[in-house]
Write a protein that holds these residues in place. Structure first.
Motif, PDB file in Angstrom:
ATOM      1  N   ASP A  90      -8.457  -1.938  -1.799  1.00 61.51           N
ATOM      2  CA  ASP A  90      -7.815  -1.248  -0.684  1.00 61.51           C
ATOM      3  C   ASP A  90      -8.374  -1.735   0.649  1.00 61.51           C
ATOM      4  O   ASP A  90      -7.632  -2.086   1.565  1.00 61.51           O
ATOM      5  CB  ASP A  90      -8.033   0.263  -0.832  1.00 61.51           C
ATOM      6  CG  ASP A  90      -7.295   1.057   0.243  1.00 61.51           C
ATOM      7  OD1 ASP A  90      -6.283   0.553   0.753  1.00 61.51           O
ATOM      8  OD2 ASP A  90      -7.738   2.163   0.569  1.00 61.51           O
ATOM      9  N   MET A 128      -2.427  -2.287  -4.213  1.00 59.23           N
ATOM     10  CA  MET A 128      -2.575  -1.672  -2.896  1.00 59.23           C
ATOM     11  C   MET A 128      -1.673  -2.360  -1.871  1.00 59.23           C
ATOM     12  O   MET A 128      -1.182  -1.727  -0.939  1.00 59.23           O
ATOM     13  CB  MET A 128      -4.033  -1.719  -2.433  1.00 59.23           C
ATOM     14  CG  MET A 128      -4.984  -0.853  -3.260  1.00 59.23           C
ATOM     15  SD  MET A 128      -4.392   0.849  -3.510  1.00 59.23           S
ATOM     16  CE  MET A 128      -4.228   1.424  -1.813  1.00 59.23           C
ATOM     17  N   ARG A 188       1.166  -0.433   0.237  1.00 55.82           N
ATOM     18  CA  ARG A 188       1.213  -0.538   1.695  1.00 55.82           C
ATOM     19  C   ARG A 188       2.372  -1.416   2.167  1.00 55.82           C
ATOM     20  O   ARG A 188       2.422  -1.804   3.321  1.00 55.82           O
ATOM     21  CB  ARG A 188      -0.113  -1.095   2.221  1.00 55.82           C
ATOM     22  CG  ARG A 188      -1.279  -0.152   1.983  1.00 55.82           C
ATOM     23  CD  ARG A 188      -2.589  -0.742   2.491  1.00 55.82           C
ATOM     24  NE  ARG A 188      -3.668   0.209   2.296  1.00 55.82           N
ATOM     25  CZ  ARG A 188      -3.939   1.217   3.110  1.00 55.82           C
ATOM     26  NH1 ARG A 188      -3.216   1.388   4.194  1.00 55.82           N
ATOM     27  NH2 ARG A 188      -4.928   2.046   2.844  1.00 55.82           N
TER      28      ARG A 188
END
Length: 312
Positions: A18, A221, A225
Motif C-alpha cells: 500500500d 492495492m 486505488r
C-alpha cells in the motif's frame, strides 16, 4: 508459531504494498512521467528485493536450485497467480506500449535466460553480467519512452505530497516488504519441510509465491486505488528485474550451476509458457483488456503447474 509468523509476514507485505503504490504514484506525478514507467521501474525493483535477497543467500549457501527456482517460480506466480487475481478483482486495460515494448522486452529476457541456462546447465558470471547490462539498457529505453502523466481528480491530492513524505513512504514500504517476505518465506519453509517436500519443490512453489506476495499486494492495492497501469507495469517489470538484476547479480557474485534437470525441462519451460500466453490473452475475450475471463484462465493454468510440480 510458524503459522503466526506467516500471517504476520502477509500483513506486513500488504501494508508495504500500500505504501509503495502511494509513494510511486506521488513520485510519478512529481517527475511528470507516466505511471506505467513508475510501475516498470520503481515499484518493480522494490517488489523484486525479496527475490534478490533469497537468491543471493541461497547461492552463497550452496543451494543453487533455490536461487534459480525462486526466480523462475516467482515469474510464473507473478503472471499466473498475481495477474490472475488482479484481473479477477478489476479489469486492466492494455495499451500499445504493452504490444510494442513491454511484452517483447519480457520475452527477450525470458528467452535469453533460457538460452544461457539450457546451453551448459549453468549461469556464469559473464552471462550474469550480460543479463544485468541488458536490464540497464531496458531501464534507459523505458525512461526515453516515458510520457507525461495524466492527472485525474482522484490523484490531485498526491501532487501536494512532499518529497520527504514520499521518501518516508518508500522506506516504510520497503522495510515492511523486506521483513514481511522474510517471515512469510521462513515460516513456509519450516512448514513445508515438516511435511517432507523437496528443496526444489519448495523453491518453485512456496518460496516463489512468498516472494511474489509483494507484487500481489502492490498490484491489488493499485487496482483498489484505480492505478491499473501500475499493476500491469509492475508485474512485467518485476519479471524482467528478477531475471536481469536478481539472477544477473547473483551469477556475477557466484556462478549458479543447475543440478536438477527438471528446472530446465519443466520449470523454465513453464516460465516461457506464461510469458508467451500474455499476448494471446490480451487479444482474446475482450480485446486489449485483462478481465475476469483472462484472470480465471491464468489462475487455472497456474493450478495445473502447481499440481504437476507436487505430483512429479
Amino acid at each position: 508459531m510458524d503459522i503466526v509468523l506467516m500471517l504476520l509476514g502477509f500483513v506486513l507485505l500488504v501494508v508495504g504494498g500500500d505504501y509503495l503504490v502511494r509513494a510511486s504514484v506521488a513520485l510519478s506525478l512529481k517527475l511528470n512521467i507516466s505511471k506505467m514507467v513508475i510501475g516498470l521501474t520503481v515499484v518493480s525493483f522494490a517488489t523484486s528485493l525479496p527475490e534478490l535477497l533469497v537468491s543471493l543467500n541461497a547461492a552463497l549457501n550452496g543451494s543453487p536450485s533455490i536461487a534459480i527456482n525462486n526466480v523462475v517460480g516467482s515469474n510464473i506466480a507473478n503472471i499466473g497467480l498475481v495477474l490472475g487475481i488482479t484481473a479477477m478483482l478489476g479489469s486492466i486495460s492494455v495499451d500499445k506500449t504493452f504490444y510494442k515494448f513491454n511484452w517483447p522486452a519480457l520475452l527477450f529476457f525470458s528467452l535469453l535466460f533460457y538460452y544461457f541456462l539450457s546451453n551448459d546447465n549453468q549461469l556464469t558470471a559473464i552471462e550474469g553480467a550480460v543479463l544485468f547490462a541488458s536490464l540497464i539498457g531496458f531501464i534507459a529505453l523505458v525512461l526515453r519512452k516515458s510520457d507525461a502523466a495524466e492527472i485525474d481528480e482522484s490523484l490531485k491530492t498526491l501532487i501536494k505530497i512532499s518529497s520527504f513524505k514520499i521518501v518516508i513512504w518508500l522506506l516504510i514500504g520497503g522495510t515492511a516488504l523486506y521483513f514481511g517476505s522474510d517471515w512469510l518465506v521462513n515460516g513456509a519453509i519450516v512448514i513445508a519441510q515438516k511435511i517432507g517436500v523437496s528443496e526444489a519443490v519448495i523453491s518453485v512453489s512456496i518460496i516463489a509465491v512468498g516472494t511474489s506476495i509483494p507484487e500481489l499486494a502492490a498490484s491489488v492495492m493499485a487496482v483498489v486505488r484505480n492505478e491499473k497501469a501500475i499493476s500491469l507495469g509492475n508485474l512485467i517489470g518485476s519479471n524482467i528485474f528478477n531475471i536481469g538484476s536478481v539472477l544477473g547479480l547473483t551469477a556475477m557474485i557466484k556462478p549458479i550451476v543447475v543440478e536438477d534437470s527438471l528446472i530446465i525441462s519443466r520449470d523454465l519451460s513453464w516460465m516461457l509458457v506464461f510469458a508467451l500466453i500474455l499476448l494471446p490473452l490480451a487479444l482474446l475475450f475482450k480485446r486489449d483488456t485483462f478481465n475476469k475471463s483472462q484472470g480465471f484462465t491464468l489462475i487455472f493454468i497456474y493450478g495445473i503447474f502447481i499440481y504437476l510440480v507436487f505430483s512429479s
